[in-house]
Design a protein around this motif. Sequence first.
Motif, PDB file in Angstrom:
ATOM      1  N   ILE A 132      -7.351  20.630  11.228  1.00 39.44           N
ATOM      2  CA  ILE A 132      -8.349  21.404  10.168  1.00 39.44           C
ATOM      3  C   ILE A 132      -9.312  21.923  10.696  1.00 39.44           C
ATOM      4  CG2 ILE A 132      -9.904  20.438   8.328  1.00 39.44           C
ATOM      5  CD1 ILE A 132      -8.192  17.999   7.795  1.00 39.44           C
ATOM      6  N   ALA A 133      -9.811  21.832  11.883  1.00 37.96           N
ATOM      7  CA  ALA A 133     -10.804  22.399  12.620  1.00 37.96           C
ATOM      8  C   ALA A 133     -10.652  23.572  13.020  1.00 37.96           C
ATOM      9  CB  ALA A 133     -11.517  21.634  13.581  1.00 37.96           C
ATOM     10  N   ALA A 134      -9.172  23.654  13.573  1.00 33.96           N
ATOM     11  CA  ALA A 134      -8.575  24.922  14.002  1.00 33.96           C
ATOM     12  C   ALA A 134      -8.303  25.825  12.891  1.00 33.96           C
ATOM     13  CB  ALA A 134      -7.366  24.328  14.471  1.00 33.96           C
ATOM     14  N   VAL A 135      -7.809  25.439  11.566  1.00 33.79           N
ATOM     15  CA  VAL A 135      -7.683  26.216  10.733  1.00 33.79           C
ATOM     16  C   VAL A 135      -9.066  26.725   9.953  1.00 33.79           C
ATOM     17  CG1 VAL A 135      -6.895  26.264   8.143  1.00 33.79           C
ATOM     18  CG2 VAL A 135      -5.555  25.178   9.718  1.00 33.79           C
ATOM     19  N   LEU A 136     -10.150  26.157   9.985  1.00 36.34           N
ATOM     20  CA  LEU A 136     -11.371  26.580   9.670  1.00 36.34           C
ATOM     21  C   LEU A 136     -11.878  27.595  10.576  1.00 36.34           C
ATOM     22  CD1 LEU A 136     -13.087  23.314   8.406  1.00 36.34           C
ATOM     23  CD2 LEU A 136     -12.272  25.272   6.933  1.00 36.34           C
ATOM     24  N   LEU A 137     -11.601  27.403  11.810  1.00 40.75           N
ATOM     25  CA  LEU A 137     -12.286  28.217  12.877  1.00 40.75           C
ATOM     26  C   LEU A 137     -11.493  29.610  12.950  1.00 40.75           C
ATOM     27  CD1 LEU A 137     -14.164  28.519  15.506  1.00 40.75           C
ATOM     28  CD2 LEU A 137     -12.171  27.728  16.824  1.00 40.75           C
ATOM     29  N   ILE A 138      -9.972  29.502  12.775  1.00 44.42           N
ATOM     30  CA  ILE A 138      -9.455  30.665  12.578  1.00 44.42           C
ATOM     31  C   ILE A 138      -9.863  31.595  11.215  1.00 44.42           C
ATOM     32  CG2 ILE A 138      -7.160  31.693  11.875  1.00 44.42           C
ATOM     33  CD1 ILE A 138      -6.103  29.464  13.530  1.00 44.42           C
ATOM     34  N   LEU A 139     -10.065  30.670  10.001  1.00 35.22           N
ATOM     35  CA  LEU A 139     -10.689  31.706   8.979  1.00 35.22           C
ATOM     36  C   LEU A 139     -12.118  32.213   9.175  1.00 35.22           C
ATOM     37  CD1 LEU A 139      -9.530  29.229   6.103  1.00 35.22           C
ATOM     38  CD2 LEU A 139      -8.624  31.221   6.453  1.00 35.22           C
ATOM     39  N   ILE A 140     -12.769  31.594   9.859  1.00 33.98           N
ATOM     40  CA  ILE A 140     -14.103  31.917  10.098  1.00 33.98           C
ATOM     41  C   ILE A 140     -14.290  33.290  11.160  1.00 33.98           C
ATOM     42  CG2 ILE A 140     -16.329  31.524  11.198  1.00 33.98           C
ATOM     43  CD1 ILE A 140     -15.727  28.491  10.250  1.00 33.98           C
ATOM     44  N   VAL A 141     -13.402  33.169  12.007  1.00 30.17           N
ATOM     45  CA  VAL A 141     -13.248  34.186  12.950  1.00 30.17           C
ATOM     46  C   VAL A 141     -12.505  35.486  12.595  1.00 30.17           C
ATOM     47  CG1 VAL A 141     -12.054  35.074  15.074  1.00 30.17           C
ATOM     48  CG2 VAL A 141     -13.131  32.841  14.849  1.00 30.17           C
ATOM     49  N   MET A 188       0.745  -1.171  -0.182  1.00 27.31           N
ATOM     50  CA  MET A 188      -0.048  -0.100  -0.082  1.00 27.31           C
ATOM     51  C   MET A 188       0.825   1.195   0.046  1.00 27.31           C
ATOM     52  SD  MET A 188      -3.058   1.224   2.845  1.00 27.31           S
ATOM     53  CE  MET A 188      -3.633  -0.458   2.537  1.00 27.31           C
ATOM     54  N   SER A 189       0.528   2.263  -1.038  1.00 31.92           N
ATOM     55  CA  SER A 189       1.572   3.350  -0.975  1.00 31.92           C
ATOM     56  C   SER A 189       1.263   4.198   0.196  1.00 31.92           C
ATOM     57  CB  SER A 189       1.009   4.127  -2.159  1.00 31.92           C
ATOM     58  OG  SER A 189      -0.068   4.698  -2.042  1.00 31.92           O
ATOM     59  N   PRO A 190       2.222   5.091   0.454  1.00 30.65           N
ATOM     60  CA  PRO A 190       2.059   6.093   1.657  1.00 30.65           C
ATOM     61  C   PRO A 190       0.695   6.959   1.531  1.00 30.65           C
ATOM     62  CG  PRO A 190       4.354   6.169   0.711  1.00 30.65           C
ATOM     63  CD  PRO A 190       3.435   5.000   0.004  1.00 30.65           C
ATOM     64  N   PHE A 191       0.565   7.303   0.278  1.00 36.58           N
ATOM     65  CA  PHE A 191      -0.702   8.428   0.186  1.00 36.58           C
ATOM     66  C   PHE A 191      -1.958   7.580   0.565  1.00 36.58           C
ATOM     67  CE2 PHE A 191       2.697  10.201  -2.607  1.00 36.58           C
ATOM     68  CZ  PHE A 191       2.870  11.519  -1.812  1.00 36.58           C
ATOM     69  N   THR A 192      -2.094   6.492   0.063  1.00 30.42           N
ATOM     70  CA  THR A 192      -3.319   5.508   0.314  1.00 30.42           C
ATOM     71  C   THR A 192      -3.491   5.679   1.955  1.00 30.42           C
ATOM     72  OG1 THR A 192      -2.813   4.562  -1.703  1.00 30.42           O
ATOM     73  CG2 THR A 192      -4.547   3.416  -0.308  1.00 30.42           C
ATOM     74  N   ARG A 193      -2.242   5.247   2.460  1.00 29.19           N
ATOM     75  CA  ARG A 193      -2.465   5.014   4.062  1.00 29.19           C
ATOM     76  C   ARG A 193      -2.820   6.513   4.480  1.00 29.19           C
ATOM     77  NH1 ARG A 193       2.595   3.114   6.481  1.00 29.19           N
ATOM     78  NH2 ARG A 193       3.474   3.976   4.438  1.00 29.19           N
ATOM     79  N   MET A 194      -2.308   7.498   4.054  1.00 27.90           N
ATOM     80  CA  MET A 194      -2.603   8.901   4.584  1.00 27.90           C
ATOM     81  C   MET A 194      -4.014   9.085   4.486  1.00 27.90           C
ATOM     82  SD  MET A 194      -0.315  12.239   4.309  1.00 27.90           S
ATOM     83  CE  MET A 194       0.171  11.831   2.539  1.00 27.90           C
ATOM     84  N   ASN A 195      -4.402   8.852   3.204  1.00 25.11           N
ATOM     85  CA  ASN A 195      -5.757   9.094   2.884  1.00 25.11           C
ATOM     86  C   ASN A 195      -6.966   8.289   3.830  1.00 25.11           C
ATOM     87  OD1 ASN A 195      -5.565  11.329   1.188  1.00 25.11           O
ATOM     88  ND2 ASN A 195      -5.357   9.790  -0.884  1.00 25.11           N
ATOM     89  N   GLN A 196      -6.579   7.114   4.141  1.00 26.67           N
ATOM     90  CA  GLN A 196      -7.402   6.201   4.633  1.00 26.67           C
ATOM     91  C   GLN A 196      -7.297   6.434   6.260  1.00 26.67           C
ATOM     92  OE1 GLN A 196      -6.571   2.426   3.368  1.00 26.67           O
ATOM     93  NE2 GLN A 196      -7.935   2.671   1.382  1.00 26.67           N
ATOM     94  N   SER A 197      -6.452   7.050   6.899  1.00 25.97           N
ATOM     95  CA  SER A 197      -6.126   7.392   8.328  1.00 25.97           C
ATOM     96  C   SER A 197      -7.363   8.071   8.843  1.00 25.97           C
ATOM     97  CB  SER A 197      -4.855   7.839   8.528  1.00 25.97           C
ATOM     98  OG  SER A 197      -4.798   9.070   8.240  1.00 25.97           O
ATOM     99  N   ARG A 198      -7.752   8.009  10.202  1.00 25.12           N
ATOM    100  CA  ARG A 198      -8.581   8.611  10.701  1.00 25.12           C
ATOM    101  C   ARG A 198      -7.979   9.417  11.870  1.00 25.12           C
ATOM    102  NH1 ARG A 198     -11.472   8.959   6.816  1.00 25.12           N
ATOM    103  NH2 ARG A 198     -12.687   7.319   6.114  1.00 25.12           N
ATOM    104  N   SER A 199      -6.903  10.211  11.775  1.00 24.97           N
ATOM    105  CA  SER A 199      -6.127  10.859  12.889  1.00 24.97           C
ATOM    106  C   SER A 199      -7.055  11.825  13.430  1.00 24.97           C
ATOM    107  CB  SER A 199      -4.839  11.404  12.312  1.00 24.97           C
ATOM    108  OG  SER A 199      -4.227  12.131  13.129  1.00 24.97           O
ATOM    109  N   PRO A 200      -7.085  11.734  14.802  1.00 23.54           N
ATOM    110  CA  PRO A 200      -7.836  12.856  15.380  1.00 23.54           C
ATOM    111  C   PRO A 200      -6.929  14.157  15.631  1.00 23.54           C
ATOM    112  CG  PRO A 200      -7.714  10.854  16.887  1.00 23.54           C
ATOM    113  CD  PRO A 200      -6.801  10.833  15.423  1.00 23.54           C
ATOM    114  N   LEU A 201      -5.819  14.337  15.483  1.00 24.75           N
ATOM    115  CA  LEU A 201      -5.039  15.341  15.363  1.00 24.75           C
ATOM    116  C   LEU A 201      -5.191  15.835  14.148  1.00 24.75           C
ATOM    117  CD1 LEU A 201      -2.895  17.007  17.072  1.00 24.75           C
ATOM    118  CD2 LEU A 201      -1.027  15.488  15.948  1.00 24.75           C
TER     119      LEU A 201
END
Length: 61
Positions: free
Chosen positions: A19-28, A1-14
């Motif tokens: 991503i949530a922090a970046v979106l929140l900063i943009l909205i604010v 499995m390629s590294p990009f496939t593993r990265m796309n399939q991962s469910r990392s809370p971090l």
Amino acid sequence: MSPFTRMNQSRSPLLYLAIAAVLLILIVAAALAIATGGTHAAAMAGEQAWQIGSRQVADLG
């Protein structure tokens, strides 16, 4: 499995948190820019081209 496939399939809370922090900063930042209502001018060749944030657009000619 390629590294990009593993990265796309991962469910990392971090990753979701980052991503949530970046979106929140943009909205604010957008909300603050709208709330202050300041005018910002863009210049082309030393002449004022636009006034962003106001209802008036300056003419170059």
